[in-house]
Design a protein around this motif. Structure first.
Motif, PDB file in Angstrom:
ATOM      1  N   ILE A 104     -17.606 -85.360  27.518  1.00  0.00           N
ATOM      2  CA  ILE A 104     -16.370 -85.846  28.636  1.00  0.00           C
ATOM      3  C   ILE A 104     -17.224 -86.665  29.435  1.00  0.00           C
ATOM      4  O   ILE A 104     -16.986 -88.087  30.182  1.00  0.00           O
ATOM      5  CB  ILE A 104     -15.623 -85.050  29.095  1.00  0.00           C
ATOM      6  CG1 ILE A 104     -14.951 -84.155  28.117  1.00  0.00           C
ATOM      7  CG2 ILE A 104     -14.842 -85.490  30.163  1.00  0.00           C
ATOM      8  CD1 ILE A 104     -13.824 -83.208  28.722  1.00  0.00           C
ATOM      9  N   PHE A 105     -18.454 -86.008  29.929  1.00  0.00           N
ATOM     10  CA  PHE A 105     -19.449 -86.890  30.923  1.00  0.00           C
ATOM     11  C   PHE A 105     -19.656 -88.431  30.328  1.00  0.00           C
ATOM     12  O   PHE A 105     -19.781 -89.231  31.095  1.00  0.00           O
ATOM     13  CB  PHE A 105     -20.547 -86.125  31.533  1.00  0.00           C
ATOM     14  CG  PHE A 105     -20.277 -84.976  32.310  1.00  0.00           C
ATOM     15  CD1 PHE A 105     -19.545 -84.991  33.424  1.00  0.00           C
ATOM     16  CD2 PHE A 105     -20.947 -83.660  32.074  1.00  0.00           C
ATOM     17  CE1 PHE A 105     -19.229 -83.936  33.993  1.00  0.00           C
ATOM     18  CE2 PHE A 105     -20.773 -82.502  32.856  1.00  0.00           C
ATOM     19  CZ  PHE A 105     -19.932 -82.816  34.033  1.00  0.00           C
ATOM     20  N   GLN A 106     -20.314 -88.020  29.183  1.00  0.00           N
ATOM     21  CA  GLN A 106     -20.850 -89.147  28.515  1.00  0.00           C
ATOM     22  C   GLN A 106     -19.663 -90.258  28.479  1.00  0.00           C
ATOM     23  O   GLN A 106     -19.923 -91.677  28.305  1.00  0.00           O
ATOM     24  CB  GLN A 106     -21.428 -88.913  27.199  1.00  0.00           C
ATOM     25  CG  GLN A 106     -22.679 -88.144  27.349  1.00  0.00           C
ATOM     26  CD  GLN A 106     -23.086 -87.695  25.730  1.00  0.00           C
ATOM     27  OE1 GLN A 106     -22.486 -87.350  24.894  1.00  0.00           O
ATOM     28  NE2 GLN A 106     -24.524 -87.891  25.707  1.00  0.00           N
ATOM     29  N   LEU A 107     -18.632 -89.850  27.996  1.00  0.00           N
ATOM     30  CA  LEU A 107     -17.158 -90.873  27.807  1.00  0.00           C
ATOM     31  C   LEU A 107     -17.200 -91.657  29.111  1.00  0.00           C
ATOM     32  O   LEU A 107     -16.928 -92.910  29.204  1.00  0.00           O
ATOM     33  CB  LEU A 107     -16.140 -90.097  27.263  1.00  0.00           C
ATOM     34  CG  LEU A 107     -14.962 -90.939  27.384  1.00  0.00           C
ATOM     35  CD1 LEU A 107     -15.074 -92.128  26.425  1.00  0.00           C
ATOM     36  CD2 LEU A 107     -13.766 -90.029  26.807  1.00  0.00           C
ATOM     37  N   ALA A 108     -17.177 -90.837  30.386  1.00  0.00           N
ATOM     38  CA  ALA A 108     -16.881 -91.390  31.580  1.00  0.00           C
ATOM     39  C   ALA A 108     -17.816 -92.442  32.033  1.00  0.00           C
ATOM     40  O   ALA A 108     -17.521 -93.327  32.410  1.00  0.00           O
ATOM     41  CB  ALA A 108     -16.784 -90.267  32.765  1.00  0.00           C
ATOM     42  N   LEU A 109     -18.899 -92.092  31.782  1.00  0.00           N
ATOM     43  CA  LEU A 109     -20.091 -92.890  32.226  1.00  0.00           C
ATOM     44  C   LEU A 109     -20.171 -94.055  31.309  1.00  0.00           C
ATOM     45  O   LEU A 109     -20.711 -95.164  31.753  1.00  0.00           O
ATOM     46  CB  LEU A 109     -21.550 -92.005  32.065  1.00  0.00           C
ATOM     47  CG  LEU A 109     -21.709 -91.053  33.000  1.00  0.00           C
ATOM     48  CD1 LEU A 109     -23.246 -90.390  32.886  1.00  0.00           C
ATOM     49  CD2 LEU A 109     -21.261 -91.253  34.275  1.00  0.00           C
ATOM     50  N   SER A 110     -20.110 -94.177  30.146  1.00  0.00           N
ATOM     51  CA  SER A 110     -19.962 -95.331  29.206  1.00  0.00           C
ATOM     52  C   SER A 110     -18.881 -96.192  29.784  1.00  0.00           C
ATOM     53  O   SER A 110     -19.062 -97.532  29.439  1.00  0.00           O
ATOM     54  CB  SER A 110     -19.770 -94.525  27.695  1.00  0.00           C
ATOM     55  OG  SER A 110     -18.398 -94.495  27.588  1.00  0.00           O
ATOM     56  N   LEU A 111     -17.722 -95.741  30.412  1.00  0.00           N
ATOM     57  CA  LEU A 111     -16.741 -96.728  30.823  1.00  0.00           C
ATOM     58  C   LEU A 111     -17.001 -97.006  32.399  1.00  0.00           C
ATOM     59  O   LEU A 111     -16.124 -97.753  32.859  1.00  0.00           O
ATOM     60  CB  LEU A 111     -15.386 -95.937  30.994  1.00  0.00           C
ATOM     61  CG  LEU A 111     -14.931 -95.692  29.552  1.00  0.00           C
ATOM     62  CD1 LEU A 111     -13.546 -94.706  29.490  1.00  0.00           C
ATOM     63  CD2 LEU A 111     -14.722 -97.047  28.794  1.00  0.00           C
ATOM     64  N   GLY A 112     -18.311 -96.688  32.876  1.00  0.00           N
ATOM     65  CA  GLY A 112     -18.561 -97.194  34.140  1.00  0.00           C
ATOM     66  C   GLY A 112     -18.068 -96.543  35.187  1.00  0.00           C
ATOM     67  O   GLY A 112     -18.046 -96.879  36.564  1.00  0.00           O
ATOM     68  N   LEU A 113     -17.639 -95.288  34.822  1.00  0.00           N
ATOM     69  CA  LEU A 113     -17.127 -94.433  35.978  1.00  0.00           C
ATOM     70  C   LEU A 113     -18.111 -93.460  36.568  1.00  0.00           C
ATOM     71  O   LEU A 113     -19.214 -93.328  36.170  1.00  0.00           O
ATOM     72  CB  LEU A 113     -16.046 -93.480  35.507  1.00  0.00           C
ATOM     73  CG  LEU A 113     -14.762 -94.238  34.631  1.00  0.00           C
ATOM     74  CD1 LEU A 113     -13.985 -93.360  34.066  1.00  0.00           C
ATOM     75  CD2 LEU A 113     -14.348 -95.235  35.208  1.00  0.00           C
ATOM     76  N   LYS A 114     -17.905 -93.061  37.869  1.00  0.00           N
ATOM     77  CA  LYS A 114     -18.534 -91.975  38.658  1.00  0.00           C
ATOM     78  C   LYS A 114     -17.945 -90.650  38.453  1.00  0.00           C
ATOM     79  O   LYS A 114     -16.406 -90.729  38.427  1.00  0.00           O
ATOM     80  CB  LYS A 114     -18.884 -92.253  39.877  1.00  0.00           C
ATOM     81  CG  LYS A 114     -19.797 -93.681  40.007  1.00  0.00           C
ATOM     82  CD  LYS A 114     -20.137 -93.853  41.515  1.00  0.00           C
ATOM     83  CE  LYS A 114     -21.104 -95.260  41.486  1.00  0.00           C
ATOM     84  NZ  LYS A 114     -21.566 -95.177  43.068  1.00  0.00           N
ATOM     85  N   VAL A 115     -18.534 -89.582  38.513  1.00  0.00           N
ATOM     86  CA  VAL A 115     -17.920 -88.227  38.074  1.00  0.00           C
ATOM     87  C   VAL A 115     -18.226 -87.491  39.452  1.00  0.00           C
ATOM     88  O   VAL A 115     -19.437 -87.283  39.987  1.00  0.00           O
ATOM     89  CB  VAL A 115     -18.444 -87.546  37.010  1.00  0.00           C
ATOM     90  CG1 VAL A 115     -18.011 -86.221  36.860  1.00  0.00           C
ATOM     91  CG2 VAL A 115     -18.557 -88.371  35.545  1.00  0.00           C
ATOM     92  N   LEU A 116     -17.291 -86.676  39.906  1.00  0.00           N
ATOM     93  CA  LEU A 116     -17.372 -85.943  41.179  1.00  0.00           C
ATOM     94  C   LEU A 116     -16.998 -84.503  40.495  1.00  0.00           C
ATOM     95  O   LEU A 116     -15.730 -84.256  40.028  1.00  0.00           O
ATOM     96  CB  LEU A 116     -16.335 -86.267  42.146  1.00  0.00           C
ATOM     97  CG  LEU A 116     -16.556 -85.565  43.602  1.00  0.00           C
ATOM     98  CD1 LEU A 116     -16.120 -86.523  44.851  1.00  0.00           C
ATOM     99  CD2 LEU A 116     -15.950 -84.094  43.517  1.00  0.00           C
TER     100      LEU A 116
END
Length: 491
Positions: A230-242
């Motif tokens: 899920i982290f990898q997916l979010a980062l691949s879309l240019g998102l930041k994770v909190l």
């Protein structure tokens, strides 16, 4: 809705809860599961005396043979023991249950860095038959109904128009959507087939949701620790994770979510038996999260991929059950319960159905007709619920055996989660033990683990690891856990 045979699914409603009805011959197993849940949740303590056979008959209105079968079932799970002339008692082995891991305390700063090399190293071992794969969070093929699934595949090729070679409707296989909708009361839902879009697995469902809701630079709140994919997916879309502080029993800290809600654009949670902590949010917490996010117009993506793997007698509700305004996008699949390689999933996207449909048209057009028809048929009959009962019992037994072996063989100070469902065992070792180093040593002895560092984008959980309990218990598994404990002690 089309008629079904005598084994079709039906629902019983009791005290506001819903769950799949068992046939009469499984009454003993239902009662055994309820007692087992009371034991594993700590409501009945190690050493406590259980009712006699005669008392059990009176309590549940059952016959002597059924009562005896219940006790035999609990004995087979190593949950109880017989004492001559005294009766049945909760096994003293349970007294050695290790303490819970500590709640996580990540920095409340959105992050976009990941330990890609370590994650690739761990998941690069998928399919390696030379390793004992404690690292991969799926049930072993030995625990899946492979022969029955093959029959459903053959059946689908003969019943589908043109043998399943045509495109499915964009929204997905009708049989699968009807079945998912019919099963929704089990988690408190009231879905129809028109509320559901099928996908190519759970990750595809999450991907469509994130693409529909977020733009590069947006911030998504998640549990900490959380599944690295899920982290990898979010980062691949240019998102930041909190990352949110998370308790190993009750899930995310809602007070923290309330403090940071103005800083996030969306939220993605696994409320039921999330990996790797195995926590399950209480219903009151789910209600509170849904209401909080709705008030701030922040969408909630709910991944319920583990909900059917509850160890207790009643399936936990989903956040979607408390969604009054269509703000929750519920995602799920059969990847953790039935067939990881079939890649069958779905979304109930609420208000975001048009956006999801548009994205599916662009990125997939159609799902795999034969596979989704086969899974839909399998879920429609009683085969899926029969399989789930056996799988849940096996996983609950495995948890007890894994935890007992770890308690006996791992370093002093080791902590382990106490999951009430799912596939994950989260092991917190003494702080000086680096599980990245432990991973490298274990590989040399044919053991693969998932170091805690891959479940976060921050520098934390270096002394933790996730072990999958989805492997059939055996002397080999016990030996590998003992070897892993010896390696940890050496560090």
């Amino acid at each position: 809705m089309e008629k079904t045979n005598k084994h079709s699914i039906s629902f019983i409603y009791l005290n506001g809860h819903s769950y799949t009805a068992m046939r009469k011959e499984f009454l003993y197993l239902e009662i055994a599961n309820r007692i087992a849940f009371q034991i594993t949740s700590g409501n009945i303590k190690a050493g406590d005396r259980l009712p006699s056979v005669r008392q059990l008959c009176q309590l549940h209105g059952i016959g002597m043979n059924t009562a005896k079968r219940i006790f035999l079932e609990l004995e087979s799970r190593s949950l109880i023991e017989t004492r001559p002339q005294s009766g049945y008692f909760v096994s003293q082995q349970l007294a050695s249950k290790l303490p819970l891991p500590q709640s996580s305390s990540p920095s409340l700063i959105a992050n976009d860095k990941e330990p890609i090399d370590l994650t690739t190293k761990v998941y690069g071992n998928i399919g390696n038959e030379d390793l004992t794969l404690f690292s991969i969070g799926v049930p072993s093929g030995n625990l899946l109904p492979l022969a029955k699934l093959k029959k459903e595949i053959i059946r689908a090729t003969t019943t589908l128009h043109e043998g399943g070679t045509e495109y499915e409707p964009l929204q997905g296989n009708v049989k699968l959507r009807r079945t998912v909708a019919a099963r929704s009361p089990s988690w408190g839902g009231r879905l129809s087939e028109q509320d559901i879009v099928t996908t190519n697995g759970g990750m595809n469902a999450l991907s469509l949701c994130l693409m529909a809701l977020a733009r590069p630079g947006d911030t998504v709140a998640m549990e900490s620790p959380c599944y690295p994919g899920i982290f990898q997916l979010a980062l691949s879309l240019g998102l930041k994770v909190l990352e949110l502080p998370t308790h190993p029993v009750t899930g995310i800290d809602i007070d923290t979510l309330r403090k940071v809600v103005s800083k996030i654009n969306l939220c993605l949670l696994i409320p039921n038996f999330n990996t790797p902590l195995g926590s399950c949010m209480p219903d009151a917490h789910k209600q509170e999260v849904v209401d909080l996010l709705a008030t701030h117009a922040i969408p909630l993506i709910e991944d319920d991929i583990y909900g059917d793997l509850h160890f207790g007698p009643i399936r936990p509700k989903c956040c979607k059950a408390f969604d009054k305004g269509g703000n929750v996008l519920l995602c799920s699949s059969v990847s953790k319960t039935l067939a990881p390689g079939y890649r069958v999933g779905w979304i109930a996207p609420g208000n975001y159905l048009p956006q999801i449909m548009k994205l599916k048209l662009v990125h997939a057009l159609s799902s795999t007709s034969i596979i989704q028809e086969a899974v839909g048929n399998f879920l429609w009959t009683g085969n899926y619920d029969k399989h789930l009962r056996q799988l849940r019992r096996t996983l609950a037994d495995n948890y007890q055996r894994y935890a007992q072996t770890i308690a006996e063989n791992f370093p002093a100070g080791t902590r382990v989660n106490h999951p009430q469902g799912g596939l994950a065992l989260w092991v917190e070792l003494p702080p000086h033990i680096d599980t990245r180093r432990l991973h490298d040593l274990a590989i040399r002895q044919g053991i693969s683990i998932a170091p805690g560092r891959i479940f976060t984008l921050q520098e934390q959980f270096q002394h933790c690891m996730r072990l999958c309990i989805g492997l059939p218990w055996s002397d080999h598994i016990r030996l590998k856990l003992k070897q892993l404990g010896a390696l940890a002690k050496a560090l």
